[in-house]
Design a protein around this motif. Sequence first.
Motif, PDB file in Angstrom:
ATOM      1  N   LEU A   7       0.818  -1.213   0.000  1.00 45.23           N
ATOM      2  CA  LEU A   7       0.000   0.000   0.000  1.00 45.23           C
ATOM      3  C   LEU A   7       0.852   1.264   0.000  1.00 45.23           C
ATOM      4  CD1 LEU A   7      -2.746  -1.064   2.563  1.00 45.23           C
ATOM      5  CD2 LEU A   7      -2.996  -0.834   0.095  1.00 45.23           C
ATOM      6  N   GLY A   8       2.180   1.110  -0.144  1.00 40.43           N
ATOM      7  CA  GLY A   8       3.048   2.268  -0.250  1.00 40.43           C
ATOM      8  C   GLY A   8       3.696   2.713   1.045  1.00 40.43           C
ATOM      9  N   ARG A   9       3.422   2.023   2.162  1.00 42.17           N
ATOM     10  CA  ARG A   9       3.982   2.425   3.454  1.00 42.17           C
ATOM     11  C   ARG A   9       5.262   1.622   3.708  1.00 42.17           C
ATOM     12  NH1 ARG A   9      -1.106   1.355   6.958  1.00 42.17           N
ATOM     13  NH2 ARG A   9       0.466   1.267   8.605  1.00 42.17           N
ATOM     14  N   ASP A  10       6.275   1.890   2.874  1.00 40.56           N
ATOM     15  CA  ASP A  10       7.485   1.076   2.900  1.00 40.56           C
ATOM     16  C   ASP A  10       8.258   1.237   4.198  1.00 40.56           C
ATOM     17  OD1 ASP A  10       7.272   0.037   0.163  1.00 40.56           O
ATOM     18  OD2 ASP A  10       7.550   2.114  -0.428  1.00 40.56           O
ATOM     19  N   ASP A  11       8.283   2.454   4.752  1.00 41.33           N
ATOM     20  CA  ASP A  11       9.033   2.651   5.991  1.00 41.33           C
ATOM     21  C   ASP A  11       8.399   1.893   7.152  1.00 41.33           C
ATOM     22  OD1 ASP A  11      11.175   4.417   5.189  1.00 41.33           O
ATOM     23  OD2 ASP A  11       9.624   5.881   4.764  1.00 41.33           O
ATOM     24  N   ASP A  12       7.056   1.922   7.219  1.00 40.70           N
ATOM     25  CA  ASP A  12       6.370   1.129   8.245  1.00 40.70           C
ATOM     26  C   ASP A  12       6.678  -0.351   8.067  1.00 40.70           C
ATOM     27  OD1 ASP A  12       5.272   3.373   9.278  1.00 40.70           O
ATOM     28  OD2 ASP A  12       3.229   2.992   8.612  1.00 40.70           O
ATOM     29  N   ALA A  13       6.652  -0.787   6.815  1.00 42.60           N
ATOM     30  CA  ALA A  13       6.922  -2.198   6.533  1.00 42.60           C
ATOM     31  C   ALA A  13       8.317  -2.573   7.006  1.00 42.60           C
ATOM     32  CB  ALA A  13       6.772  -2.469   5.033  1.00 42.60           C
ATOM     33  N   GLN A  14       9.280  -1.700   6.758  1.00 40.01           N
ATOM     34  CA  GLN A  14      10.645  -1.984   7.194  1.00 40.01           C
ATOM     35  C   GLN A  14      10.712  -2.135   8.711  1.00 40.01           C
ATOM     36  OE1 GLN A  14      13.514   0.818   5.696  1.00 40.01           O
ATOM     37  NE2 GLN A  14      15.141   0.066   7.015  1.00 40.01           N
ATOM     38  N   ALA A  15       9.987  -1.281   9.431  1.00 40.93           N
ATOM     39  CA  ALA A  15       9.987  -1.369  10.892  1.00 40.93           C
ATOM     40  C   ALA A  15       9.414  -2.700  11.362  1.00 40.93           C
ATOM     41  CB  ALA A  15       9.193  -0.202  11.484  1.00 40.93           C
ATOM     42  N   HIS A  16       8.312  -3.139  10.756  1.00 37.42           N
ATOM     43  CA  HIS A  16       7.706  -4.413  11.150  1.00 37.42           C
ATOM     44  C   HIS A  16       8.634  -5.586  10.818  1.00 37.42           C
ATOM     45  CE1 HIS A  16       3.735  -3.150  12.491  1.00 37.42           C
ATOM     46  NE2 HIS A  16       3.703  -2.290  11.493  1.00 37.42           N
ATOM     47  N   LEU A  17       9.295  -5.528   9.669  1.00 36.50           N
ATOM     48  CA  LEU A  17      10.204  -6.615   9.294  1.00 36.50           C
ATOM     49  C   LEU A  17      11.411  -6.663  10.233  1.00 36.50           C
ATOM     50  CD1 LEU A  17      10.045  -6.277   5.412  1.00 36.50           C
ATOM     51  CD2 LEU A  17       9.334  -8.273   6.735  1.00 36.50           C
ATOM     52  N   GLU A  18      11.922  -5.503  10.603  1.00 32.59           N
ATOM     53  CA  GLU A  18      13.061  -5.485  11.524  1.00 32.59           C
ATOM     54  C   GLU A  18      12.662  -6.038  12.892  1.00 32.59           C
ATOM     55  OE1 GLU A  18      14.193  -1.423  11.305  1.00 32.59           O
ATOM     56  OE2 GLU A  18      15.368  -1.670   9.462  1.00 32.59           O
ATOM     57  N   PHE A  19      11.442  -5.718  13.339  1.00 34.94           N
ATOM     58  CA  PHE A  19      10.950  -6.288  14.601  1.00 34.94           C
ATOM     59  C   PHE A  19      10.859  -7.801  14.477  1.00 34.94           C
ATOM     60  CE2 PHE A  19       7.507  -7.962  17.191  1.00 34.94           C
ATOM     61  CZ  PHE A  19       7.792  -7.440  18.451  1.00 34.94           C
ATOM     62  N   ALA A  20      10.276  -8.289  13.381  1.00 32.46           N
ATOM     63  CA  ALA A  20      10.131  -9.734  13.185  1.00 32.46           C
ATOM     64  C   ALA A  20      11.500 -10.408  13.136  1.00 32.46           C
ATOM     65  CB  ALA A  20       9.354 -10.009  11.895  1.00 32.46           C
ATOM     66  N   LEU A  21      12.443  -9.763  12.468  1.00 29.24           N
ATOM     67  CA  LEU A  21      13.780 -10.342  12.354  1.00 29.24           C
ATOM     68  C   LEU A  21      14.417 -10.496  13.729  1.00 29.24           C
ATOM     69  CD1 LEU A  21      15.840 -11.325  10.273  1.00 29.24           C
ATOM     70  CD2 LEU A  21      16.737  -8.990  10.167  1.00 29.24           C
ATOM     71  N   ASP A  22      14.291  -9.481  14.574  1.00 26.17           N
ATOM     72  CA  ASP A  22      14.828  -9.572  15.940  1.00 26.17           C
ATOM     73  C   ASP A  22      14.177 -10.725  16.709  1.00 26.17           C
ATOM     74  OD1 ASP A  22      16.467  -7.426  15.476  1.00 26.17           O
ATOM     75  OD2 ASP A  22      15.139  -5.952  16.406  1.00 26.17           O
ATOM     76  N   GLN A  23      12.842 -10.874  16.555  1.00 22.78           N
ATOM     77  CA  GLN A  23      12.134 -11.946  17.256  1.00 22.78           C
ATOM     78  C   GLN A  23      12.609 -13.318  16.791  1.00 22.78           C
ATOM     79  OE1 GLN A  23       9.362 -11.594  19.731  1.00 22.78           O
ATOM     80  NE2 GLN A  23      10.636  -9.766  19.862  1.00 22.78           N
ATOM     81  N   PHE A  24      12.746 -13.493  15.474  1.00 23.16           N
ATOM     82  CA  PHE A  24      13.167 -14.798  14.941  1.00 23.16           C
ATOM     83  C   PHE A  24      14.609 -15.116  15.353  1.00 23.16           C
ATOM     84  CE2 PHE A  24       9.803 -14.161  11.505  1.00 23.16           C
ATOM     85  CZ  PHE A  24       8.957 -15.097  12.049  1.00 23.16           C
ATOM     86  N   ARG A  25      15.439 -14.083  15.491  1.00 20.31           N
ATOM     87  CA  ARG A  25      16.808 -14.313  15.965  1.00 20.31           C
ATOM     88  C   ARG A  25      16.794 -14.837  17.398  1.00 20.31           C
ATOM     89  NH1 ARG A  25      18.693  -8.839  13.565  1.00 20.31           N
ATOM     90  NH2 ARG A  25      19.645  -9.439  11.572  1.00 20.31           N
ATOM     91  N   GLU A  26      15.965 -14.214  18.258  1.00 15.04           N
ATOM     92  CA  GLU A  26      15.868 -14.661  19.649  1.00 15.04           C
ATOM     93  C   GLU A  26      15.353 -16.095  19.728  1.00 15.04           C
ATOM     94  OE1 GLU A  26      13.582 -11.969  21.983  1.00 15.04           O
ATOM     95  OE2 GLU A  26      14.853 -10.234  21.534  1.00 15.04           O
ATOM     96  N   LEU A  27      14.446 -16.441  18.778  1.00 18.03           N
ATOM     97  CA  LEU A  27      13.879 -17.797  18.777  1.00 18.03           C
ATOM     98  C   LEU A  27      14.825 -18.812  18.139  1.00 18.03           C
ATOM     99  CD1 LEU A  27      10.262 -16.837  17.674  1.00 18.03           C
ATOM    100  CD2 LEU A  27      10.902 -17.788  19.899  1.00 18.03           C
ATOM    101  N   GLY A  28      15.856 -18.330  17.452  1.00 23.80           N
ATOM    102  CA  GLY A  28      16.758 -19.237  16.745  1.00 23.80           C
ATOM    103  C   GLY A  28      16.137 -19.875  15.527  1.00 23.80           C
ATOM    104  N   ASP A  29      15.116 -19.242  14.946  1.00 24.10           N
ATOM    105  CA  ASP A  29      14.414 -19.777  13.772  1.00 24.10           C
ATOM    106  C   ASP A  29      15.098 -19.258  12.508  1.00 24.10           C
ATOM    107  OD1 ASP A  29      12.696 -20.484  11.731  1.00 24.10           O
ATOM    108  OD2 ASP A  29      10.864 -19.960  12.822  1.00 24.10           O
ATOM    109  N   SER A  30      16.044 -20.024  11.993  1.00 31.01           N
ATOM    110  CA  SER A  30      16.855 -19.559  10.862  1.00 31.01           C
ATOM    111  C   SER A  30      16.044 -19.431   9.578  1.00 31.01           C
ATOM    112  CB  SER A  30      18.033 -20.510  10.644  1.00 31.01           C
ATOM    113  OG  SER A  30      18.893 -20.513  11.768  1.00 31.01           O
TER     114      SER A  30
END
Length: 966
Positions: free
Chosen positions: A768-791
């Motif tokens: 929908l064009g909200r690329d900066d918001d999307a980047q923030a959500h992806l970075e949050f998800a990436l941090d969570q998956f790192r903590e979970l060890g889900d490669s």
Amino acid sequence: MEFRLLGPVELYTDDGQSVSLQRRQERLMLAVLLLDPDRVVNAERLVSVLWGQRPPATARATLQALMSRVRKAVRVAAGPEADGQVRLLALGEGYRLSVPSESVDLHRFQRMVERARILTDPRQRSAHLTAALDLWRGPALADAATGTVRERLCGGLEESRLTALLDRIDADLAVGRHRELVSELAELVVDHPLQERLHGQLMLALYRSGRRADALAAYQNARRLLVTELGLEPGPSLRGLHAAVIADSPGLDPAFGSGSGEAVVAAASGAEPRTASGAPGRAGSAREVAPPLAVVPAQLPAGVAAFVGRTAYLSRLDALLPDGTDERHDPTIVTITGTAGVGKTSLALRWAHHARRSFPDGQLYMDLRGFDPEATSASPSEVLHAFLHALQVPAQRIPAMPAAQSSLFRSLLADRRMLIVLDNAQNADQVRPLLPGAAGSMVVITSRNRLSGLTVVEGAHPMHVDLLTTAEARKLLANRLGAERAGAEPDPVDEIISHCSRLPLALAIVAARAAANPGFPLAVIANELRAARGGLDAFDGDETFTGVRAVFSWSYRALDPRAARLFRLFSLHPGPDIAAPAAASLAGVPVREVRPLLAALTGAHLLFEQSPGRYGSHDLLRAYATELAYVHEAASERAQAQRRLFDHYLHTAELANRLLYPGQQLMSLAAPSPGVAVADLAAPPQAVAWFTSEQRVLLGVINQAAENGFDRHTWQLAGILTTFFHRCGLWHTMAATQQTVVTAAGRITDSAGRAHLHRSLAVAIAALGRDDDAQAHLEFALDQFRELGDSNSQADTHMGLVWVHGRLGQPELGLYHAEQALTLWRKTGQLSGEANALNNIGWWHAHLGHYQQALAYCGEALNLHREIGDDRHGEAVTLDSLGFIHHHLGQHDRAVTLYEQALERYREVSSRYYESRTLTRLGELHLAAGDPALARRTWRQALAILDELTHPDADQLRDRLAALPE
């Protein structure tokens, strides 16, 4: 330390080192704070600037994260010697940034302009204004603000810039620099064609340069522009200058009087010049005729076969048909209201089918579900999205904001004659955004409520539908049962009519039972109805519904126990319709056993088969089934049935996703509950058909699962649907789905679930064009998956960031994340993911001009795809990348072969949009090789697909075709 707003937003240390703010939202937030330094900027204003009128549920949390990054950047720029002069503080409900005003280029510009204006020497004034204008490096906030946000924040700044420029030109004219100014002014009047002051300055510069004829021609050009664009003649000042040029007035000579020329320019431009942006245009009265639709929408459902009576209502509707001869400027709106089951929808559809030829541009229909006891009522945005799609607006062009959707809908209907049927409206607010804005179209609305607001404000014509007359009820039964049978027992017929309260719905149910048992005397049926009265409490004490409930009860008690149980459990389904595998899952029986039960319910008119294999029910019957379920089904039984239903949709969606995207790394699901029937899907076309037919149901399932605490089903189903919705361009639907999940996120304690949720939401809002918001959500998800060890999930999230950075025009960052994904997938041995990452690495190397590296990576990806052998789409994408690379290496024949192989794979898996992209690139290749005729044929194939998909790329390709040499 320096803050730069007059151009791209930049931040520098005292020694000239740039401090990076990578995200657009960080730059925009800093700019908003610097526009009002030393003042508290309310958090609500920041949220509004960053996200508009409909911020995400996570807006405040995201705002805090963004502010933390901005604060860090400001501290780095200020350095350790700032001594408290630079502070970014959270104060109350807002934030305040304190910086020295001379450190912000905007505030230096404003002070320099103010000083210049008090100078009497035009040479000094010109020099000071030139220095001030040199601070501008481009449009203000160039890389931070866009669209309406840019207009709000920067409109005044750009006007100040232009006013300063005009003042500088005045000063230069005053010192005799007219010859040097001619070329500059000629460019400026092109950029600002409605600025009369500029036209006057150009005329004066030309005249003083000895080009009197050109000065007069400049006036005629200005007049033509103003008349054409605004319908206005030039103002008196410009007309006066024109007359002075014709008369060779001595006042035009710089040697006359003070010699400054300023008075002449002021007279030419007027004491109150127009704004720097030019006067606003005025819309003319003539409207363009709307282009015909490729496929005229005809969405009316089938009417009732045994419709009787209602002649007065039908005649009144006929009388309200817009005929184009009256002088009304508003659409015709009719509200058909009445009690439940009285036949409002039957009447509306009967008349709509009769009148459809009066609306050559088509008919739109939507059940607004205003009174459904289980399903959520349709939101205006949901309906507008469906209507705009029917009007062939590409999904990518449907605005995100409901107000903008409504505006676009009205624009599309402005010159068309369309019939719009809005069924089961809850209130006026639900339908107002769906109303056309101009005459020609007609809206028919049905509702149990009076909708008086539409009558008062919009001038709707109210039509309250009463019960059938006794004569009409007799005719309905005679039509269903045969005139001879009904005429043979007039008293029982009248008693049946009385028990049914003359409601068409109840009469239809009784008639169905009687028709199915032709040997039953009607007196027996009347006796059964009499005995059934009072078996359940009346709806709200209304005597009308006492009879209707008796009819329902009587028909229900005639059912086989298994069919009766299915009817009760049907109330747990969110609607609007259900297919056999879902019904089987509700009941916990095989599909082959549920089909006879569905036939029994359909035969009893407790369900209706609204399309082959899909069953719906009147909301009054759904309410009755709901009450029965709570009486006869224990809470544990209802919960188990719901779990089976949600498992059915979750596991069938997962199967469909695997068929469509075999190389995609999917989340791990728990085994389905016993008794769950997964739909029998075996090929991609079946998967697409299932997703399409179940789209509205799936949204209801997600909502219902969230409301009832089935959190795992909520986020897993929403995540699975993301890929299909994205591929089809259903981004508004996808965003709405994810927002439902976000609302329930507070209950989701599963860290993996929250991470998957944020990753799925990122895809929706980026589309929908909200690329900066999307980047923030992806970075949050990436941090969570790192903590979970889900490669694997980390790798998937890196690929999401590849896509977002590609949209942001950041190939280096896209390349970085693709390399991270490759490392992770090689670690886990996920071969399809590895092939995907290799292709993306090659693609970004190609866009950076590293063609040999690109060739190596994409070649490795192709070999791996062929080794795996189950992802034809992934193989096709890689072949397309290789074709692109060989094209840019100048290897024409090899590129053609690769593109053709990609097309073959895309056609095998029906990837129509990707096929069009490869055809477009193949056409570019033919054009570069000097064969415009072959390029034209290839692009026409691509255009046919894009038009079929109503994709926005079609317009650009159509323009490129038009520009090809014949």
